[in-house]
Design an enzyme around this catalytic site. Sequence first.
Site, PDB file in Angstrom:
ATOM      1  N   THR A   1       0.845  -1.198   0.000  1.00  0.00           N
ATOM      2  CA  THR A   1       0.000   0.000   0.000  1.00  0.00           C
ATOM      3  C   THR A   1       0.877   1.243   0.000  1.00  0.00           C
ATOM      4  O   THR A   1       1.834   1.334   0.772  1.00  0.00           O
ATOM      5  CB  THR A   1      -0.917  -0.006   1.240  1.00  0.00           C
ATOM      6  OG1 THR A   1      -1.721  -1.176   1.168  1.00  0.00           O
ATOM      7  CG2 THR A   1      -1.797   1.223   1.295  1.00  0.00           C
TER       8      THR A   1
ATOM      9  N   CYS B   1      25.067   5.931   8.786  1.00  0.00           N
ATOM     10  CA  CYS B   1      24.991   4.501   9.093  1.00  0.00           C
ATOM     11  C   CYS B   1      26.307   3.967   9.624  1.00  0.00           C
ATOM     12  O   CYS B   1      26.345   2.991  10.340  1.00  0.00           O
ATOM     13  CB  CYS B   1      24.645   3.706   7.847  1.00  0.00           C
ATOM     14  SG  CYS B   1      23.621   4.579   6.722  1.00  0.00           S
TER      15      CYS B   1
HETATM   16  C1  LIG Z   1      23.932   8.300  -1.156  1.00  0.00           C
HETATM   17  C2  LIG Z   1      22.873   7.658  -0.328  1.00  0.00           C
HETATM   18  N1  LIG Z   1      22.261   6.557  -0.794  1.00  0.00           N
HETATM   19  C3  LIG Z   1      21.288   5.938  -0.102  1.00  0.00           C
HETATM   20  C4  LIG Z   1      20.893   6.403   1.134  1.00  0.00           C
HETATM   21  C5  LIG Z   1      19.824   5.663   1.894  1.00  0.00           C
HETATM   22  O1  LIG Z   1      18.616   6.348   1.811  1.00  0.00           O
HETATM   23  P1  LIG Z   1      17.413   6.119   2.880  1.00  0.00           P
HETATM   24  O2  LIG Z   1      17.881   6.729   4.163  1.00  0.00           O
HETATM   25  O3  LIG Z   1      16.259   6.843   2.277  1.00  0.00           O
HETATM   26  O4  LIG Z   1      17.192   4.664   2.974  1.00  0.00           O
HETATM   27  C6  LIG Z   1      21.501   7.543   1.656  1.00  0.00           C
HETATM   28  C7  LIG Z   1      21.114   8.065   2.993  1.00  0.00           C
HETATM   29  O5  LIG Z   1      21.889   8.047   3.927  1.00  0.00           O
HETATM   30  C8  LIG Z   1      22.530   8.182   0.913  1.00  0.00           C
HETATM   31  O6  LIG Z   1      23.160   9.255   1.373  1.00  0.00           O
END
Ligand SMILES: Cc1ncc(COP(=O)(O)O)c(C=O)c1O
Length: 381
Positions: A236, A320
Amino acid sequence: MDVYLDNAASTRVDDSVFEAMKPYFTKEYGNPSSIHSVGERAKRAVEDSREVIAKKISANPNEIFFTSGGTESNNLALKGVAFANKGRGKHIITSKVEHSCVLESCRWLETQGFEVTYLDVDKYGLVHPQVLEDAIRDDTILASIIHGNNEVGTINDIKDLAGVCRERGVLFHTDACQSFTKTDLDVEGMGLDLATINSHKIHGPKGVGALYVRGGVNIMPWQHGGGHEGRIRSGTLNVCGIVGFGKAVEVSSPKDVESMTDLRDRLISGLLEIPDTFLNGHPERRLCNNASVGFRHIEGEGILMHLDDRGIQVSTGSACSSKSLEPSYILTAMGLKPEDSHGTIRFSLSKYTRVEEIEYTVKSVGEVVGILRKMSPFGGG
Ligand SMILES: Cc1ncc(COP(=O)(O)O)c(C=O)c1O
């Protein structure tokens, strides 16, 4: 003073975005798949956003597939294209400086019988078209190269890289989460086959993004269910999030890019006046909101904590990976020595950043670096 300089991790939702989303929580809460009038209105809102986003990147609305964000879009692009095209080959190309969701998708694909080449980058973090071309084999099906780097801000020449792939019949995907609305993303003019974008880096809500898939590209659904989003991504739709994403794109403006560029340059030149500092990433080909600066002889975590005490939020790496004490794999791939990687801080601005905040930051960083260097056995204090 409170100064949020971690906008590469996430941004404040724009007030107009918040306002646009509100009715879809409490009044227009229908399911866009329902065929009654309430569902129809929700569907209309989703399709309006799709149109805004498609227009922004010169795509057709039916080439935009909504997802839960950048991570999902990148997973879908890599795994979906790999499996749909495995009859043509099993080789994939990416670079050593991709976001972890691209790299981890590639590592998982290796466990499924695919082969992945991780391209080297130069000292600025750029992937060179010749390096890409040299890596292409007869069985290469896909290349995925980041547009604007999330840690060091370097912007790859995506048009040239995509051109190399197109000539050799290889599909080309780019992760444009950091660059979207900050520099041009013209999927038609750049010759892209797939592109990942998300909302929470551009003053939209978290948990929503999109994958552009050029018409005719073979992609296998990764999430099965009711066949939403052209059967490519069941589930959804996040109507509130999608409405917010569309509004964030609609209100993004070249003026904001100009002001971020100006403040970024002030920040970089102010910080580089502190002795024993250096800029990471390309001096010109860089995101308008990124200043990645290394401070020799001290640890980034120490700087981050001291700045947080003074109301300034920064990052030592991508959100991350910043909890890990390993040197950043991105800086390592660019040839930085581990001791220099450890002293690196990413400052990332937004359209809300003000000149007084930049001045306060430069002054505070100077003080903090002075204090930490006095305590450091290598700092000469
Ligand atoms: C270059 C890049 N790709 C992918 C992501 C992941 O995106 P999302 O946080 O929307 O999962 C990020 C975010 O940290 C990013 O900076």
